[in-house]
Design a protein around this motif. Sequence first.
Motif, mmCIF file in Angstrom:
data_model
loop_
_atom_site.group_PDB
_atom_site.id
_atom_site.type_symbol
_atom_site.label_atom_id
_atom_site.label_comp_id
_atom_site.label_asym_id
_atom_site.label_seq_id
_atom_site.Cartn_x
_atom_site.Cartn_y
_atom_site.Cartn_z
ATOM 1 N N MET A 238 -20.193 7.512 0.169
ATOM 2 C CA MET A 238 -18.985 7.270 -0.580
ATOM 3 C C MET A 238 -18.011 8.300 -0.593
ATOM 4 N N PHE A 239 -18.607 9.528 -0.743
ATOM 5 C CA PHE A 239 -17.711 10.896 -0.683
ATOM 6 C C PHE A 239 -16.939 10.873 0.108
ATOM 7 N N TRP A 240 -17.393 10.747 1.550
ATOM 8 C CA TRP A 240 -16.515 10.993 2.680
ATOM 9 C C TRP A 240 -15.742 9.946 2.797
ATOM 10 N N LEU A 241 -15.927 8.687 2.405
ATOM 11 C CA LEU A 241 -14.994 7.457 2.668
ATOM 12 C C LEU A 241 -13.977 8.006 1.278
ATOM 13 N N GLY A 242 -14.226 8.274 0.390
ATOM 14 C CA GLY A 242 -13.349 8.735 -0.805
ATOM 15 C C GLY A 242 -12.448 9.680 -0.153
ATOM 16 N N LEU A 243 -12.961 10.772 0.466
ATOM 17 C CA LEU A 243 -12.140 11.890 0.904
ATOM 18 C C LEU A 243 -11.361 11.425 2.051
ATOM 19 N N ALA A 244 -11.645 10.270 2.954
ATOM 20 C CA ALA A 244 -10.698 9.703 3.905
ATOM 21 C C ALA A 244 -9.583 9.075 3.176
ATOM 22 N N ALA A 245 -9.761 8.101 1.820
ATOM 23 C CA ALA A 245 -8.932 7.592 1.313
ATOM 24 C C ALA A 245 -7.773 8.565 0.805
ATOM 25 N N LEU A 246 -8.328 9.723 0.183
ATOM 26 C CA LEU A 246 -7.306 10.793 -0.440
ATOM 27 C C LEU A 246 -6.723 11.529 0.756
ATOM 28 N N ALA B 245 -15.246 11.602 9.498
ATOM 29 C CA ALA B 245 -16.093 12.237 8.359
ATOM 30 C C ALA B 245 -17.515 11.940 8.713
ATOM 31 N N VAL B 246 -18.037 11.207 9.393
ATOM 32 C CA VAL B 246 -19.433 10.981 9.706
ATOM 33 C C VAL B 246 -19.981 12.041 10.390
ATOM 34 N N PRO B 247 -19.587 12.496 11.577
ATOM 35 C CA PRO B 247 -20.013 13.763 12.293
ATOM 36 C C PRO B 247 -19.857 15.073 11.437
ATOM 37 N N LEU B 248 -18.674 14.890 10.861
ATOM 38 C CA LEU B 248 -18.589 16.243 9.879
ATOM 39 C C LEU B 248 -19.586 16.247 8.957
ATOM 40 N N LEU C 199 0.994 -1.062 -0.046
ATOM 41 C CA LEU C 199 0.066 0.041 -0.078
ATOM 42 C C LEU C 199 0.888 1.315 0.001
ATOM 43 N N GLY C 200 0.453 2.044 -0.974
ATOM 44 C CA GLY C 200 1.165 3.364 -0.945
ATOM 45 C C GLY C 200 0.222 4.572 -1.338
ATOM 46 N N GLY C 201 0.781 5.859 -1.385
ATOM 47 C CA GLY C 201 0.085 6.938 -1.694
ATOM 48 C C GLY C 201 -0.836 6.874 -2.846
ATOM 49 N N TRP C 202 -0.028 6.278 -3.998
ATOM 50 C CA TRP C 202 -0.932 5.992 -5.071
ATOM 51 C C TRP C 202 -2.357 5.207 -5.038
ATOM 52 N N ASN C 203 -1.985 4.238 -4.564
ATOM 53 C CA ASN C 203 -2.942 3.252 -4.261
ATOM 54 C C ASN C 203 -4.317 4.040 -3.447
ATOM 55 N N TRP C 204 -4.128 4.539 -2.280
ATOM 56 C CA TRP C 204 -4.825 5.452 -1.614
ATOM 57 C C TRP C 204 -5.797 6.484 -2.553
ATOM 58 N N LEU C 205 -4.878 7.066 -3.362
ATOM 59 C CA LEU C 205 -5.355 8.161 -4.264
ATOM 60 C C LEU C 205 -6.555 7.591 -5.567
ATOM 61 N N ILE C 206 -5.956 6.727 -5.848
ATOM 62 C CA ILE C 206 -6.895 5.756 -6.621
ATOM 63 C C ILE C 206 -7.997 5.144 -6.056
ATOM 64 N N PHE C 207 -7.806 4.448 -4.973
ATOM 65 C CA PHE C 207 -9.258 4.269 -3.977
ATOM 66 C C PHE C 207 -10.199 5.228 -3.847
ATOM 67 N N GLY C 208 -9.542 6.294 -3.509
ATOM 68 C CA GLY C 208 -10.343 7.439 -2.920
ATOM 69 C C GLY C 208 -11.214 8.071 -4.257
ATOM 70 N N LEU C 209 -10.577 8.034 -5.359
ATOM 71 C CA LEU C 209 -10.948 8.549 -6.533
ATOM 72 C C LEU C 209 -12.181 7.638 -6.978
ATOM 73 N N LEU C 210 -11.996 6.251 -6.881
ATOM 74 C CA LEU C 210 -12.984 5.295 -6.968
ATOM 75 C C LEU C 210 -14.171 5.509 -6.329
ATOM 76 N N LEU C 211 -13.851 5.783 -5.049
ATOM 77 C CA LEU C 211 -15.150 5.835 -4.160
ATOM 78 C C LEU C 211 -16.056 7.065 -4.626
ATOM 79 N N MET C 212 -15.304 8.265 -4.805
ATOM 80 C CA MET C 212 -15.873 9.178 -5.346
ATOM 81 C C MET C 212 -16.748 9.056 -6.529
ATOM 82 N N GLY C 213 -16.019 8.169 -7.429
ATOM 83 C CA GLY C 213 -16.797 7.890 -8.732
ATOM 84 C C GLY C 213 -17.979 7.200 -8.398
ATOM 85 N N LEU C 214 -17.904 6.091 -7.444
ATOM 86 C CA LEU C 214 -19.040 5.416 -6.999
ATOM 87 C C LEU C 214 -20.199 6.315 -6.531
#
Length: 148
Positions: A32-40, A67-70, A8-23
Motif C-alpha cells: 500500500m505504501f507504493w500505491l499511496g506514493l503513486a497517489a501522492l 512502483a512495483v519494479p522500483l 477529482l483534484g489534487g486534494w483528493n489524491w493527497l488524501i487518498f495517498g495518505l489513507l493508503l499509507m495509513g493502511l
Amino acid sequence: MAGMFVTLGGWNWLIFGLLLMGLELLAPGVFMFWLGLAALLVGLLSFAIAPSWQLQLLMFAVFAAAAVPLWRRVARNPTAASPSNPFLNKRSDALVGRVFTLEKPIVDGLGTVRIDDTVWRIAGPDAPAGSRVRIVHADGASLTVAAA
C-alpha cells in the motif's frame, strides 16, 4: 459515479495517498505504501498542471505500475542487505578458525572455554587444561573444537 471522477483534484489524491499509507501502517506488507506514493505524486502533479480526471487516473495507473519494479529493486539492493559487520547477531560464526587456550579440560568430549567475557560450551577430543584448541564449527551457542 461519473460525477465523482469529474471532481477529482489534487486534494483528493493527497488524501487518498495518505489513507493508503495509513493502511500500510495497520497491515504492513510494503504494498500500500507504493500505491499511496503513486497517489501522492498524482496529487502533486494535479496542483501543477490541472489534468483531466481521465489523465489523473492514467497517471495513477502508470505510477502504481512503475512502483512495483522500483520496489523490487529497493528491496533486493545487495548493498543494503550486507551490513558492515557480517557477524552481527552471529557471534559464534565469528569465532570459527580462531585458537584459544583451555582453562578447564575437555572430558568425555565436552567442556567449556572462556572467550572474552563469555563461557562457551565446546565439543571435541579430550584435552587437558592449558591445551590450545581451534574452533572448527559453530552451531548456535555450541562450538566444536580440534587440537591446534
